[in-house]
Structure formats: structure tokens, C-alpha cells
Design an enzyme around this catalytic site. Structure first.
Site, PDB file in Angstrom:
ATOM      1  N   HIS A  95      49.429  34.732  28.423  1.00 59.17           N
ATOM      2  CA  HIS A  95      50.438  34.474  29.457  1.00 59.17           C
ATOM      3  C   HIS A  95      50.625  33.000  29.775  1.00 59.17           C
ATOM      4  CE1 HIS A  95      46.597  34.451  31.485  1.00 59.17           C
ATOM      5  NE2 HIS A  95      47.148  33.830  32.494  1.00 59.17           N
TER       6      HIS A  95
ATOM      7  N   ASP B 117      38.815  31.816  35.740  1.00 57.12           N
ATOM      8  CA  ASP B 117      40.007  31.008  35.519  1.00 57.12           C
ATOM      9  C   ASP B 117      39.652  29.528  35.455  1.00 57.12           C
ATOM     10  OD1 ASP B 117      42.896  30.534  35.430  1.00 57.12           O
ATOM     11  OD2 ASP B 117      42.662  29.783  37.479  1.00 57.12           O
TER      12      ASP B 117
ATOM     13  N   GLU C 222      37.559  30.911  30.686  1.00 54.96           N
ATOM     14  CA  GLU C 222      38.698  30.184  30.137  1.00 54.96           C
ATOM     15  C   GLU C 222      38.337  28.705  30.205  1.00 54.96           C
ATOM     16  OE1 GLU C 222      43.422  29.287  31.024  1.00 54.96           O
ATOM     17  OE2 GLU C 222      41.957  29.445  32.641  1.00 54.96           O
TER      18      GLU C 222
ATOM     19  N   ASP D 174      41.723  22.890  46.410  1.00 53.66           N
ATOM     20  CA  ASP D 174      40.475  23.216  45.699  1.00 53.66           C
ATOM     21  C   ASP D 174      39.361  23.606  46.668  1.00 53.66           C
ATOM     22  OD1 ASP D 174      41.808  22.516  43.430  1.00 53.66           O
ATOM     23  OD2 ASP D 174      40.327  21.054  42.740  1.00 53.66           O
TER      24      ASP D 174
ATOM     25  N   ASN E  47      38.808  28.464  41.638  1.00 54.63           N
ATOM     26  CA  ASN E  47      39.004  27.017  41.636  1.00 54.63           C
ATOM     27  C   ASN E  47      39.619  26.561  42.948  1.00 54.63           C
ATOM     28  OD1 ASN E  47      38.530  25.275  39.181  1.00 54.63           O
ATOM     29  ND2 ASN E  47      39.436  27.072  38.206  1.00 54.63           N
ATOM     30  N   HIS E  48      40.518  27.402  43.447  1.00 56.08           N
ATOM     31  CA  HIS E  48      41.315  27.033  44.607  1.00 56.08           C
ATOM     32  C   HIS E  48      41.777  28.303  45.313  1.00 56.08           C
ATOM     33  CE1 HIS E  48      43.937  27.160  40.930  1.00 56.08           C
ATOM     34  NE2 HIS E  48      44.434  28.151  41.645  1.00 56.08           N
TER      35      HIS E  48
END
Length: 553
Positions: free
Chosen positions: A307, A202, A242, A172, A104-105
Site C-alpha cells: 500500500h 510501522d 517495517e 511523535d 511512532n506517533h
């Protein structure tokens, strides 16, 4: 993908962070050599797949999700050689490994971003999204409400605003740039060549969102591009997404066999906690019925805690309040306005019957089960630590210094160990529970062993069974064998009629239960408060007919 390659439908997944699992050199940080030394523990627990949280070089301002280099291992955790040795040792014990793909980043310390901010003409400038003016009315809010107040931040060196959906130190990546997509291929190919079995994508629900003001525009083709690459370069590697959201949004991440292989089951997770809070099994039935359709080759990953926070934002507001009242009555137990930053054991006040009930539900639900490190011994949390760090304390191996995690002095530990209260390492640890035949750890080994024998729970046809009692949840899963499971979510004993258990020509075994019950007669199942009963059924062979006397010679 061929049928025999659907290993993820039979897996037992264990999530761990290398830096908090086992320190081998006394510097206060867990490492790959320490993890290698604990693989026999995981193998004997019954784990078949390890999910590693990020272990890349990082400034570590977001638990490793701020990546500086996608092609290496954080020097605190070891070397690429240590990683390769870990993969080999895990494979020798029958365990696969999946890792986080955090694209994502990047970190703002990544060389790509440093070059992009220095030079407008650099090819890396277009690896990120910039604006000379701060965009008004952006389509999305920051991912961490309260921690950030905007998704655009001014960079003095670049003399421009850059986009970041997460923290401002995590700019990003720009997926409309083909060069960025090519980089993702390179990253995936690199780690696949080292023997991993897949990637957790993610925040996939954010990954597909663009920077455009029109929030309906999505980058779903990016997921298909990833799937194509994985399928071309590995026989059986998987993509685990996710992604949270309503059923219609979550279902788009499957799209038959074109996108994700397996998805975190956030919808069902929220409804399981709603069931535990209300003490009504009907909430689980509701959650199962909400799930979008998927192909046979796709799978759900079921979990209780991991987590991150327990996210309940997709429930109705009154349902959220029921969960908050039951499991996060104090304000410091909540985070980001949407979740709970606690582990399961303290949420259930250490009640052993409720803990076993919760894990029995997890391991019997249709899909693949996942547990977080330390769940098997009932580890607690440290609410004195900020945000999500409360549930990321070091693994508690024994009652020695630093719970056996590290020989370093306290000040050098990556996170403090829990050293006070009912969940201190002196009271909750592996060594102590291995000695106790009635411990949670030994019970967890047993339920995992039973689950692994019941392949129908991961790959069979699931049917919700009518109980006429909202306190109960009963379901069956069927392949060659059928497993029928009944759970009592309430604090009172119940009885239910299940005709599936008394059909003609059926052999019935009770393979797991919370008490020493008698086998049901005529389908009448008695079940104690917070109880569970697992039954396995199979067809008896048909009796051979006597030969016709007239045809005898």
C-alpha cells in the site's frame, strides 16, 4: 519459541485495508462485516495470514496511521464485537491475523496530545517531545520529502515546538519516557487478548531513532522490550518490522532472537525490480547475497508491491534511474523523491508473461511471500489520486456498480473505483476471472497451492546456483525435499546446465512452469522468454542388496 510454533515461515500473507475491501451497509466505506463475508474467497485463494492496515478511530488524514484511540475500532468500520467476530471467523478458516501497531506517533487529535498541549504539568506533556526554541540542524529529515519541510512545528496552544518525523498532524511519542513504553504494553496486551497473531511495527527504522542531534543514538532496547512482552503474553505471536536501510542497519532489527521475528525484505525487493527493469537475473543474486545473517527462527517477508510506494532509495543512483525509466517514466508516477506510486500490473504494462514471472520469483524466493489485495487479479492504480492513495482504490469484485465494493453513490465512496482504461472494474474483476480457467486469479491460486506444498522455500537452506548467464536466476532450497527454480528475466530463450537435476539416485518432478516443457536431460534446462520452471527433487530409496548365497540356509 519452539520449532512447531514457527508458523510465519510457512505463511502466505495477504495485506488489506478494511475500508477499501468490502462495504456491507452501503455507506461507501468497507467494514468488518463486509470483510467477514469475503473470508471464504481468501481461504480458497490459499491465504493463511491476513495483515490488516490500521482500523483504529482516526481523523483519517493519513489513511488511518493518525490514531486517536488505540483501544477501539473506527466506527465507520464496525465495533469491537465485529472485530472479535472477524478474528473468530478467520481462525475457523485456518487464517491468522496480524495488525498494525502504529506507535511512532499519534494523531494531534488524540486525547494524550490534546491534554499535553493544554497543560505543561500534565503527565501527558512528557508523552511527546517539546522544545521552547526550534532546534537547529536536526539529525533527521522529514519522512515525506516535499510534503513537510521540517520535523519541528510550533503549537500555539502549547507555546512550544513539538517533534514529528512524519506529518505535522502526527506528533511523535517520546520513548525515553517509561510511561509511554508501558502504554505500548497495554495496547499490545489488549489486542493479543482478542486473538491476533502479531503486530506489524510501522516504520521501525524511524521508531528506534531518538530526537537527539546525535543520530547514532538508537532505541533498539525498545524492540527488545516489545519482544519480551510478546513472548511472555503469547505462545506464538510475532513482531513484523517495517524497516529499510543498508544491510548493516537492517540486520540490527534481528539480533538473534531478541528483537523482530520477521522483517520486510526491502533490500531484495529493490533488487528484484532492478532485475525486472534490466532483464537480468544477476541483480536478484546480488540482492540475496547482500542480506545480513539471521538466526533460524527469524524470517524475511518478501513482497513486490503493497500500500506504500515502491521505495528504491537504498540502490545506487544509476540503478534508481534504471528503475524509474522502466516503471515510472512520467513525473506523476513518482513520490517523495524515492519511490513509485504504482501497482505492479500497470508497471509491467499488463504483460501477462512478465506478471507471472514476477510472482513466480516472489513465491519461490527464500522467506515468506506477501501480496497486496487485488494483486491476484492484476488491479491497476489511479494516478489522479494524491500520493500513496493511487494504489489504495477499492477492491474490484465484479462489473456491477462500484465494482461490487459498495452500493453507495460515487460521491460517498472512501476512494473512487477505477472506472476507465484497461484496469477498469468492468475489465478487471474477481467474478470475471473466476469464470476464466486461464485467468491471472486462477494461476495465482495454483502458484500459492504449489508454494504451500514446498515448505523448504520458507524454511530450507537456500543456495544460489551458477548459470554463467546474467539473464537467468536459479536457486535451490532444501529440507527433506529440494526445490530448484530457474527464471529467465529476458525476452529471449535460454539454456542452462544444472547438474543438481541429474545426480544419481534423484527423482525429479516439474511442479510448475510457464510452458509444457520436456523434463531436462543430463541437467540441460531450456527456458522460454520470461519463463520459469520449478523442479522438486528427492532421494530415491536405496535398492536392497541381494542376500549372500553362502549365508542362505
Amino acid at each position: 519459541m519452539r520449532e512447531r510454533d514457527l508458523w510465519y515461515k510457512r505463511a502466505i500473507v495477504y495485506a488489506l485495508d478494511v475500508e477499501t475491501f468490502q462495504d456491507s451497509n452501503g455507506d461507501g466505506v468497507g467494514d468488518f462485516q463486509g470483510l467477514i463475508g469475503r473470508l471464504d474467497y481468501l481461504a480458497t485463494l490459499g491465504i493463511t495470514c491476513i495483515w490488516l492496515l490500521p482500523f483504529y478511530p482516526t481523523p483519517n488524514r493519513d489513511n488511518g496511521y493518525d490514531v486517536m484511540d488505540y483501544y477501539n475500532v473506527d466506527s465507520r468500520l464496525g465495533t469491537l464485537g465485529d472485530f472479535a467476530a472477524f478474528i473468530r471467523e478467520a481462525n475457523e478458516r485456518g487464517m491468522r491475523v496480524i495488525i498494525d501497531l502504529v506507535v511512532n506517533h499519534t494523531s494531534d487529535q488524540h486525547p494524550w496530545f490534546q491534554e499535553a498541549r493544554r497543560d505543561r504539568n500534565s503527565k501527558y506533556r512528557n508523552y511527546y517531545t517539546w522544545s521552547d526554541e526550534k532546534p537547529e540542524n536536526p539529525a533527521y529529515e522529514p519522512a515525506f520529502a516535499g510534503a513537510e519541510n521540517s520535523i519541528w512545528t510550533w503549537d500555539e496552544e502549547a507555546q512550544a515546538y513539538y517533534l514529528h518525523r512524519f506529518y505535522q498532524h502526527q506528533p511523535d511519542l517520546n520513548f525515553s519516557n517509561p510511561e509511554v513504553r508501558k502504554e505500548i504494553h497495554h495496547i499490545a496486551g489488549f489486542w493479543l487478548s482478542l486473538g491476533i497473531s502479531g503486530f506489524r511495527i510501522d516504520a521501525a527504522h524511524i521508531l528506534v531513532q531518538t530526537d537527539q542531534l546525535d543520530s547514532t543514538t538508537k532505541f533498539y532496547d525498545l524492540l527488545e522490550d516489545m519482544r519480551d512482552y510478546i513472548n511472555m503474553h503469547s505462545r506464538d505471536a510475532i513482531l513484523l518490522a517495517e524497516a529499510s536501510g543498508p544491510p548493516e542497519a537492517v540486520g540490527r532489527f534481528f539480533k538473534g532472537d531478541e528483537r523482530m521475528h520477521i522483517m520486510f525484505n526491502f533490500l531484495l525487493n529493490m533488487h528484484v525490480f532492478l532485475a525486472l527493469a534490466r532483464e537480468k537475473g544477476s541483480s536478484i543474486s546480488k540482492g540475496l547475497k547482500m542480506l545480513p545473517q539471521k538466526s533460524h527462527n527469524s524470517q524475511w517477508l518478501n513482497f513486490l508491491r503493497h500500500h506504500d510506494e515502491l521505495n528504491v532509495e537504498d540502490l545506487e543512483l544509476d540503478e534508481q534511474e534504471i528503475i524509474f525509466k522502466a516503471f515510472a517514466p512520467k513525473e506523476d508516477m513518482k513520490v517523495y523523491g524515492r519511490g513509485i506510486r504504482r501497482r505492479l500490473a500497470p508497471m509491467l504494462k499488463g504483460n501477462r508473461k512478465k506478471l507471472q514471472l514476477a510472482y513466480s520469483i516472489l513465491f519461490s524466493l527464500p522467506g515468506t511471500p506477501m501480496i497486496q489485495y487485488g494483486s491476484e487479479i492484476g488491479m491497476g492504480d489511479d494516478l489522479d489520486l494524491p500520493e500513496r492513495t493511487s494504489v489504495r482504490t477499492p477492491m474490484q469484485w465484479g462489473n456491477e456498480l462500484n465494482a461490487g465494493f459498495s452500493k453507495a453513490i460515487d460521491a460517498e465512496l472512501i476512494h473512487p473505483v477505477i472506472n476507465k482504461g484497461p484496469y477498469s472494474y468492468e475489465k478487471v474483476n474477481v467474478v470475471q476471472q473466476q469464470r476464466d480457467p486461464n485467468s491471472l486469479l486462477n494461476w495465482m491460486e495454483r502458484v500459492i497451492r504449489v508454494r504451500r506444498q514446498c515448505s523448504e522455500l520458507g524454511d530450507g537452506n537456500c543456495t544460489i546456483l551458477e548459470t554463467q548467464d546474467s539473464r537467468l536466476f536459479a536457486h535451490s532450497c532444501e529440507l527433506e525435499y529440494k526445490t530448484v527454480v530457474v527464471h529467465n528475466l529476458s525476452g529471449t530463450a535460454c539454456q542452462v546446465q544444472l547438474n543438481q537435476l541429474c545426480e544419481d539416485g534423484i527423482h525429479l518432478d516439474e511442479i510448475l512452469s510457464d510452458s509444457d516443457y520436456k523434463l531436462p536431460k543430463d541437467g540441460k534446462v531450456e527456458i522460454e522468454p520470461y519463463g520459469y520452471r520449478w523442479f522438486r527433487l528427492h532421494q530415491l530409496p536405496s535398492p536392497e542388496k541381494e542376500p549372500d548365497q553362502k549365508n542362505k540356509s
